[in-house]
Design an enzyme around this catalytic site. Structure first.
Site, short mmCIF file in Angstrom:
data_model
loop_
_atom_site.label_atom_id
_atom_site.label_comp_id
_atom_site.label_asym_id
_atom_site.label_seq_id
_atom_site.Cartn_x
_atom_site.Cartn_y
_atom_site.Cartn_z
N GLU A 29 0.84 -1.23 0.00
CA GLU A 29 -0.18 -0.03 -0.04
C GLU A 29 0.85 1.34 0.05
OE1 GLU A 29 -1.13 1.90 3.33
OE2 GLU A 29 -1.14 0.10 4.68
N LYS A 164 -3.23 -1.48 15.17
CA LYS A 164 -2.57 -0.37 15.91
C LYS A 164 -3.44 -0.02 17.38
CE LYS A 164 -2.00 1.93 11.54
NZ LYS A 164 -3.25 1.55 11.21
N1 PSU Z 1 0.13 0.36 8.72
C1 PSU Z 1 1.04 1.50 9.28
N2 PSU Z 1 0.63 2.65 9.13
C2 PSU Z 1 -0.41 3.09 8.23
C3 PSU Z 1 -1.37 2.21 7.90
C4 PSU Z 1 -1.09 0.89 8.21
O1 PSU Z 1 2.00 0.95 9.71
O2 PSU Z 1 -0.48 4.50 8.13
C5 PSU Z 1 -2.50 2.66 7.12
C6 PSU Z 1 -3.19 1.67 6.35
O3 PSU Z 1 -3.26 2.18 5.13
C7 PSU Z 1 -4.49 1.27 6.92
C8 PSU Z 1 -4.68 2.79 7.39
O4 PSU Z 1 -5.44 0.90 6.02
O5 PSU Z 1 -3.56 3.22 7.97
C9 PSU Z 1 -5.92 2.73 8.31
O6 PSU Z 1 -6.50 3.95 8.10
P1 PSU Z 1 -7.99 4.26 8.83
O7 PSU Z 1 -8.04 3.94 10.39
O8 PSU Z 1 -8.60 5.67 8.54
O9 PSU Z 1 -9.05 3.33 8.07
#
Ligand code: PSU
Ligand code: MN
Length: 309
Positions: A29, A164
């Site tokens: 990604e 996370k």
């Molecule tokens: N993993 C990481 N850093 C990130 C992400 C994943 O170490 O920034 C990103 C991924 O693209 C994941 C997104 O899909 O964070 C989640 O965002 P949200 O909570 O807005 O769906």
């Protein structure tokens, strides 16, 4: 070969021939590069992930949108263009792809956006850092990452270090259960907490290695159209200490509350505050875990290719 046969999607020659030859391919990604990590480590991580996938015997396919065209297999120059702040690349979940294409925009894909593209391109495996999940105040904000629903919809195996710790991890696991997405620990039955090896939550299933993960996914696909999460904990000697972690987590949640951030901005703000609060240590941990996940994903993709041939 271009499964889309649509000018809105461009598959690089290397990725197209790897798919045609039945080699392992790993989708990577770009949200993590454009919105998740600070400069200059972000571009170094993008390169290191590609190198890790290659070292595992698979081909990387970094995915993003440039001038309204989805590119499957971005060059490092193209990744750098996307990360250029002046281009204001959008953060694209699965639902955003069509609108962003039609608007001719630049965009970085999240896990959800990336697996939507991967599935349609014939790519079975993706690597990221942490999957998005249910936010802590979700009962009021309804903020649950579209990554979860996307994993239920697109049959792709995602390697991540759990979700996370800024999220409600228990609620996230419950949602994955409801959505029919299997969660399998790699060498552990503890669900990892991203910066830390153990989130405090137990898993029903674990596998010992990439080959077992590949076999589990191939068997899963006989009965289900959902994806699968392989949870790969960070190395013990690289995890964030619990003191540093807990302090940064409290700081990050407080910062997001004070700023009143909503929607797409929540995760980037929390990650940036973690970096500030740990004086950059969290960025190094994030880097290391993403690269390790790319390496494992490369092995899994190679095993899937091998089992099928
Ligand atoms: N993993 C990481 N850093 C990130 C992400 C994943 O170490 O920034 C990103 C991924 O693209 C994941 C997104 O899909 O964070 C989640 O965002 P949200 O909570 O807005 O769906
Ligand atoms: Mn959200």
């Amino acid at each position: 070969m271009n499964n889309f046969s649509n000018p809105a999607v461009v598959v690089s020659d290397e990725v197209a021939s790897a798919l045609e030859d039945g080699r392992g391919v790993v989708a990577l990604e770009t949200t993590i590069v454009v919105h998740g990590l600070p400069e200059p480590v972000n571009l170094e991580v993008a390169e290191a992930c590609e190198a890790a996938v290659r070292a595992s015997g698979s081909i990387p396919a970094t995915i993003g949108l440039l001038d309204g065209r989805v590119v499957v297999g971005l060059t490092s120059n193209e990744v750098a263009q996307l990360a250029d702040e002046e281009r204001h690349a959008a953060k694209l979940s699965a639902r955003d792809l069509g609108v962003a294409i039609a608007a001719g925009r630049d965009g970085a894909t999240t896990v959800a956006g990336t697996i939507a593209v991967a599935r349609r391109s014939g790519i079975d495996v993706m690597a990221t850092g942490g999957l998005g999940g249910v936010h802590r105040d979700a009962q009021l904000s309804f903020d649950e990452s579209a990554d979860l629903v996307a994993l239920a919809r697109y049959q792709v195996l995602v390697v991540a270090s759990g979700v996370k710790s800024i999220l409600d991890i228990g609620a996230t696991l419950e949602r994955l259960d409801t959505l029919g997405v299997p969660v399998v620990g790699l060498g552990t039955n503890r669900f990892p907490g991203f910066y830390r090896r153990d989130s405090g939550h137990e898993l029903d299933w674990s596998v010992l290695n990439a080959r077992e993960a590949a076999r589990a996914f191939l068997a899963h696909r006989l009965f289900s159209s959902t994806g699968m999460l392989v949870a790969n904990p960070i190395d013990a000697e690289r995890e964030l200490s619990s003191d540093l972690h807990d302090r940064a987590l409290a700081d990050a949640l407080e910062k997001a509350r004070v700023l009143g951030v909503r929607g797409k901005d929540v995760t980037p703000v929390l990650l940036a505050e973690f970096a500030r609060s740990t004086a950059g240590v969290s960025v190094q941990v994030n880097r290391d875990l993403v690269v390790a996940n790319a390496a494992l994903a490369g092995e899994v993709a190679r095993s899937i290719a091998h089992e099928r041939s």
